[in-house]
Scaffold this active site. Structure first.
Site, PDB file in Angstrom:
ATOM      1  N   SER A 188       0.784  -1.227   0.000  1.00 46.23           N
ATOM      2  CA  SER A 188       0.000   0.000   0.000  1.00 46.23           C
ATOM      3  C   SER A 188       0.822   1.287   0.000  1.00 46.23           C
ATOM      4  CB  SER A 188      -0.971   0.005   1.181  1.00 46.23           C
ATOM      5  OG  SER A 188      -0.255  -0.155   2.383  1.00 46.23           O
ATOM      6  N   HIS A 216      -6.074  -4.502  -0.781  1.00 53.71           N
ATOM      7  CA  HIS A 216      -6.122  -3.423  -1.780  1.00 53.71           C
ATOM      8  C   HIS A 216      -6.314  -3.936  -3.207  1.00 53.71           C
ATOM      9  CE1 HIS A 216      -5.202   0.068   0.772  1.00 53.71           C
ATOM     10  NE2 HIS A 216      -4.492  -0.793   1.487  1.00 53.71           N
ATOM     11  N   LYS A 247     -12.031  -1.476   2.355  1.00 51.28           N
ATOM     12  CA  LYS A 247     -11.316  -0.684   1.351  1.00 51.28           C
ATOM     13  C   LYS A 247     -12.259  -0.447   0.177  1.00 51.28           C
ATOM     14  CE  LYS A 247      -7.718  -0.684   4.027  1.00 51.28           C
ATOM     15  NZ  LYS A 247      -6.740  -1.720   4.228  1.00 51.28           N
TER      16      LYS A 247
HETATM   17  C1  LIG Z   1      -6.226  -2.201   5.557  1.00 54.86           C
HETATM   18  C2  LIG Z   1      -5.517  -3.492   5.553  1.00 54.86           C
HETATM   19  C3  LIG Z   1      -5.808  -4.490   6.494  1.00 54.86           C
HETATM   20  C4  LIG Z   1      -6.770  -4.255   7.618  1.00 54.86           C
HETATM   21  O1  LIG Z   1      -8.060  -4.236   7.140  1.00 54.86           O
HETATM   22  P1  LIG Z   1      -9.274  -3.953   8.157  1.00 54.86           P
HETATM   23  O2  LIG Z   1     -10.425  -4.618   7.498  1.00 54.86           O
HETATM   24  O3  LIG Z   1      -9.409  -2.484   8.242  1.00 54.86           O
HETATM   25  O4  LIG Z   1      -8.918  -4.579   9.465  1.00 54.86           O
HETATM   26  C5  LIG Z   1      -5.161  -5.688   6.400  1.00 54.86           C
HETATM   27  N1  LIG Z   1      -4.234  -5.917   5.433  1.00 54.86           N
HETATM   28  C6  LIG Z   1      -3.910  -4.987   4.523  1.00 54.86           C
HETATM   29  C7  LIG Z   1      -2.888  -5.294   3.486  1.00 54.86           C
HETATM   30  C8  LIG Z   1      -4.539  -3.743   4.553  1.00 54.86           C
HETATM   31  O5  LIG Z   1      -4.219  -2.806   3.662  1.00 54.86           O
END
Ligand SMILES: *Cc1c(COP(=O)(O)O)cnc(C)c1O
Length: 398
Positions: A188, A216, A247
């Site tokens: 990310s 993502h 997301k």
């Molecule tokens: C945002 C994210 C998470 C966490 O996701 P949530 O549903 O907000 O707990 C886990 N892994 C990655 C790669 C992320 O970008």
């Protein structure tokens, strides 16, 4: 001084460094209202504009009317028909046999590792993996941990060779340790993709399981947003897929998608599911509508990529270095930490909300302002964003 008094003193001293997040008083669309002023939202991962999508709102409202708010603990009376339907639709969308939902991807990652690995098993993990993966390995108590250099497949192979040596020694119960390779699907900070075909090939060669956190990638990559595994045509080849529902899906929750016997193992054994609450009625209904919409049409995903291409070209034409992103995450590389911070602050004055990403989130000397693209941007939004970057760049260099 008493230990508790020292603890409170330490907290008071740390308050000088306290940062207060900006408070948003609108929905999470292409624009955010902050202290009465409107800002272009260049920093949320609402890739498809689902946070303000009328169909999701309607689905949530209708479900509240019918079923109310909360559900409960899944293993007691908390498994609602909507949960079962959502899990079936997610599995169908991902092209896996089954799926199980959690209240976050953070919890899904923790469950995915903790339920099947013990302290004598072996994890091989990309050095830049998300914090929730690092914590998942910690909570599982796995002692044999190898981190390979980011997306470096020859380093992964040498770590797998070392893991194989370790695997020869049986665990106290007589079984040989499992090897699990874990990677983010999309990283990310830079927006680059994990080299999944090679990872799968090496996993076969070294008899390892594979796990991909596609937080993502869902809603973004592959046919109609089916994610990284679909993007590479690797359906059925990755053992554990993690998804986030916060997301591109813009609600909340996470899931594990995998073959049925593994999902059954999580259904029975995942502590984050046994001892923590299930998704609420409106969340579940909205998510079901989001998955349905993605199944119906590729329009939103195409709109997202149209905006990505437009903004990438715009930034490049303005002379910005946008790194090697392959996704809607565009790192506008400024390198210098102070420059990145003042750039972000000046953009904010121009009505554009885009975060500066500095050390320790990224290595020193690679500071950037990160732009996250959404299908909800109009062409005018994209142009206004580019104009603000141009203006700030001229001000700061002049
Ligand atoms: C945002 C994210 C998470 C966490 O996701 P949530 O549903 O907000 O707990 C886990 N892994 C990655 C790669 C992320 O970008």
């Amino acid at each position: 001084m008493a230990t508790t008094a020292k603890f409170w003193n330490k907290l008071s001293a740390a308050q000088a460094l306290k940062t207060v997040p900006r408070v948003v008083s609108s929905g999470q669309g292409a624009h955010l209202e902050i202290e009465g002023k409107s800002y272009l939202n260049f920093c949320s991962s609402h890739y498809l504009g689902f946070a303000e999508e009328p169909r999701l709102k309607q689905a949530a409202q209708a479900a509240i009317e019918k079923y109310g708010m909360g559900t409960g603990y899944r293993t007691l009376a908390g498994t609602h028909a909507l949960h079962v339907e959502l899990e079936r639709e997610i599995a169908h969308f991902k092209g896996t046999e089954a799926a199980v939902c959690f209240s976050s991807a953070y919890a899904a990652n923790a469950s995915a590792v903790q339920t099947i690995m013990d302290k004598d098993d072996i994890v091989v993990s990309d050095q830049l993996n998300h914090a929730s993966i690092i914590d998942a390995v910690r909570v599982a108590g796995v002692r044999n941990k190898f981190a390979y250099a980011h997306s470096d497949m020859s380093d992964l192979e040498s770590k797998l060779a070392a893991a194989s040596e370790l695997q020869k020694k049986p665990k106290p119960n007589g079984e040989h340790p499992l090897i699990l390779i874990i990677t983010d699907g999309v990283f990310s900070m830079d927006g680059d993709l994990a080299p999944l075909p090679k990872i799968v090939e090496l996993a076969k060669k070294y008899d390892a399981l594979t796990m991909v956190d596609d937080a993502h990638g869902e809603g973004v990559l592959g046919k109609g947003g089916r994610g990284l595994v679909n993007h590479f045509g690797l359906e059925g080849e990755v053992d554990i897929e993690i998804g986030s529902l916060s997301k591109a899906f813009s609600v909340m929750g996470g899931f594990i998608a995998a073959k049925q016997p593994l999902i059954d193992c999580y259904l029975m054994g995942a502590r984050q599911r046994l001892f923590s609450i299930a998704l609420t009625i409106p969340d579940t209904a909205a998510l079901l509508e989001a998955v349905t919409m993605l199944g119906e049409s590729e329009h939103l995903v195409q709109k997202l990529w149209g905006n990505v291409d437009y903004l990438r070209k715009g930034f490049t034409d303005l002379g910005f270095d946008i790194g090697h992103s392959e996704t809607p995450i565009i790192p506008v590389m400024l390198r210098d930490e102070d420059l990145a911070r003042s750039f972000s602050a000046k953009l904010f004055e121009e009505g554009v909300f885009a975060s500066a990403i500095c050390f320790p989130m990224v290595p020193k000397g690679t500071a950037r302002v990160r732009v996250i693209v959404s299908a909800s941007f109009s062409k005018e939004d994209c142009d206004a964003g580019l104009a603000a970057f141009k203006k700030v760049s001229q001000e700061l260099s002049g």
